[in-house]
Scaffold this motif. Sequence first.
Motif, PDB file in Angstrom:
ATOM      1  N   LYS A 186     -79.522  84.649 -43.596  1.00  0.00           N
ATOM      2  CA  LYS A 186     -79.849  86.025 -43.208  1.00  0.00           C
ATOM      3  C   LYS A 186     -78.572  86.855 -43.057  1.00  0.00           C
ATOM      4  N   THR A 187     -77.547  86.280 -42.450  1.00  0.00           N
ATOM      5  CA  THR A 187     -76.270  86.973 -42.282  1.00  0.00           C
ATOM      6  C   THR A 187     -75.647  87.307 -43.630  1.00  0.00           C
TER       7      THR A 187
ATOM      8  N   GLN B 140     -77.580  81.679 -41.148  1.00  0.00           N
ATOM      9  CA  GLN B 140     -76.486  81.889 -42.092  1.00  0.00           C
ATOM     10  C   GLN B 140     -76.968  82.635 -43.332  1.00  0.00           C
TER      11      GLN B 140
ATOM     12  N   LYS C  70     -75.736  88.155 -52.838  1.00  0.00           N
ATOM     13  CA  LYS C  70     -74.722  88.514 -51.849  1.00  0.00           C
ATOM     14  C   LYS C  70     -73.829  87.294 -51.665  1.00  0.00           C
TER      15      LYS C  70
ATOM     16  N   MET D  11     -70.437  85.646 -49.391  1.00  0.00           N
ATOM     17  CA  MET D  11     -69.660  85.757 -48.164  1.00  0.00           C
ATOM     18  C   MET D  11     -68.850  84.471 -48.014  1.00  0.00           C
TER      19      MET D  11
ATOM     20  N   GLU E 247     -77.515  90.183 -45.203  1.00  0.00           N
ATOM     21  CA  GLU E 247     -77.325  91.459 -44.511  1.00  0.00           C
ATOM     22  C   GLU E 247     -75.893  91.982 -44.615  1.00  0.00           C
ATOM     23  N   GLN E 248     -74.903  91.096 -44.565  1.00  0.00           N
ATOM     24  CA  GLN E 248     -73.516  91.526 -44.463  1.00  0.00           C
ATOM     25  C   GLN E 248     -72.647  91.135 -45.649  1.00  0.00           C
ATOM     26  N   GLY E 249     -73.188  90.360 -46.571  1.00  0.00           N
ATOM     27  CA  GLY E 249     -72.395  89.892 -47.697  1.00  0.00           C
ATOM     28  C   GLY E 249     -72.083  90.986 -48.697  1.00  0.00           C
ATOM     29  N   THR E 250     -71.148  90.681 -49.584  1.00  0.00           N
ATOM     30  CA  THR E 250     -70.744  91.582 -50.648  1.00  0.00           C
ATOM     31  C   THR E 250     -71.647  91.362 -51.854  1.00  0.00           C
ATOM     32  N   SER E 251     -72.063  92.447 -52.491  1.00  0.00           N
ATOM     33  CA  SER E 251     -72.949  92.339 -53.659  1.00  0.00           C
ATOM     34  C   SER E 251     -72.238  91.671 -54.828  1.00  0.00           C
TER      35      SER E 251
END
Length: 126
Positions: free
Chosen positions: A40-41, A38, A108, A110, A44-48
């Motif tokens: 790592k995800t 979670q 990040k 999410m 990698e994919q979260g919003t700044s």
Amino acid sequence: MNTITIIVMLVIFSSMTAAVTIAFVVKTLGANKKRYTQRKTILEQGTSAQAVINSIQQTNAQMDDQPEVLLDLTVTMPDGKVISTVVKTFIPIVNIPVFQKGNVIEGKVMSIDNEQKFEVVGSYLP
């Protein structure tokens, strides 16, 4: 009670203790793997987002000689909304000067299961 009965009882008790211990270890490892995946995800994919460090507190835990810390943060979301959160993470020793009270750090964010999750950019992930 004869000797055979006592031996059988000891074997049964030992087997049950071993089964409970193994089940606990498997459950703990599964939870840790899920948390790592979670994190790592999110990174990698979260919003700044940016966060101000309100406080930092070291725990007694370490991972690969990197200290675990609790960061009390005020996070400014991309839409301007401000939230407070506490993040437990591992910080590389060389990055400790960056993670001091009052400093602004990158992160990040999410939404997972209808909850905002925040992770620190630059935190330690093995």
